[in-house]
Design an enzyme around this catalytic site. Structure first.
Site, PDB file in Angstrom:
ATOM      1  N   TYR A 127       0.812  -1.219   0.000  1.00 12.80           N
ATOM      2  CA  TYR A 127       0.000   0.000   0.000  1.00 12.80           C
ATOM      3  C   TYR A 127       0.848   1.272   0.000  1.00 12.80           C
ATOM      4  CZ  TYR A 127      -3.715  -3.163   1.742  1.00 12.80           C
ATOM      5  OH  TYR A 127      -4.610  -4.177   1.932  1.00 12.80           O
ATOM      6  N   HIS A 135       0.542 -11.780   2.116  1.00 14.89           N
ATOM      7  CA  HIS A 135      -0.492 -11.041   1.395  1.00 14.89           C
ATOM      8  C   HIS A 135      -1.267 -11.927   0.420  1.00 14.89           C
ATOM      9  CE1 HIS A 135      -1.456  -6.636   0.292  1.00 14.89           C
ATOM     10  NE2 HIS A 135      -2.506  -7.386   0.068  1.00 14.89           N
TER      11      HIS A 135
END
Length: 186
Positions: A49, A107
């Protein structure tokens, strides 16, 4: 806030605040300020991010004690080999600058995930992370991970009215792994 007990004995708030796509400082300052004001105490980010530094900055500015909030972050599959996983975790810890990460997650499933998992366990044993989890793992991928000898505390899955994977959710329940929804409002 309601808390949910995880399979390692720790607890996680029932509702968390995701920070995906919040990369501008002013936006993060406003978002975190409002989230804390509304009672959020769980904040989700990821190396991918590119906002861990500003999230950590604004969490410290809330006035909350570190033990009064939780942060989850994630390591991207391109960083799953041992050295890259260590680098990714070290960078996340430095960028967040909050002392430790409450939950670190793989992730996505990917090549060498088991090497990153071993790094996660080492960092947990050092007290740098508190719990280990995954994102977006299917039943087969989760089974492969569980067969390594340690269950994750949670699997973060896309889950909302228009996308539900009941078989995976049931599998997680049977294995005492929390199903944590991402994108619940679609």
């Amino acid at each position: 806030m309601k808390y949910i007990k995880l399979n390692n004995g720790s607890k996680v708030p029932a509702i968390g605040f995701g920070t995906y796509k919040i990369t501008e400082e002013a936006d993060m300052e406003l978002a975190i300020g409002k989230a804390v004001e509304e009672g959020y105490r769980y904040f989700d980010t990821a190396k991918y991010y590119q906002n861990e530094k500003i999230l950590g900055k604004y969490l410290k500015e809330t006035g909350l004690k570190r033990e009064d909030y939780q942060v989850a972050s994630k390591v991207w599959p391109s960083s799953f080999d041992t050295d890259a996983a260590k680098r990714s975790l070290d960078e996340s810890l430095a960028d967040l600058d909050i002392g430790y990460i409450d939950i670190i997650l793989l992730h996505w499933y990917g090549k060498d995930f088991e090497k990153a998992w071993e790094v996660f366990k080492d960092y947990r044993d050092q007290g740098l992370v508190k719990a280990l989890g995954v994102c977006n793992f299917t039943i087969n991928q989760m089974t492969e991970l569980i067969n390594l000898g340690e269950k994750p505390v949670l699997d973060q899955l896309e889950s909302h009215l228009y996308f539900q994977d009941r078989k995976t959710v049931e599998f997680l329940k049977e294995n005492e792994i929390l199903h944590q929804a991402w994108g619940p409002l679609s």
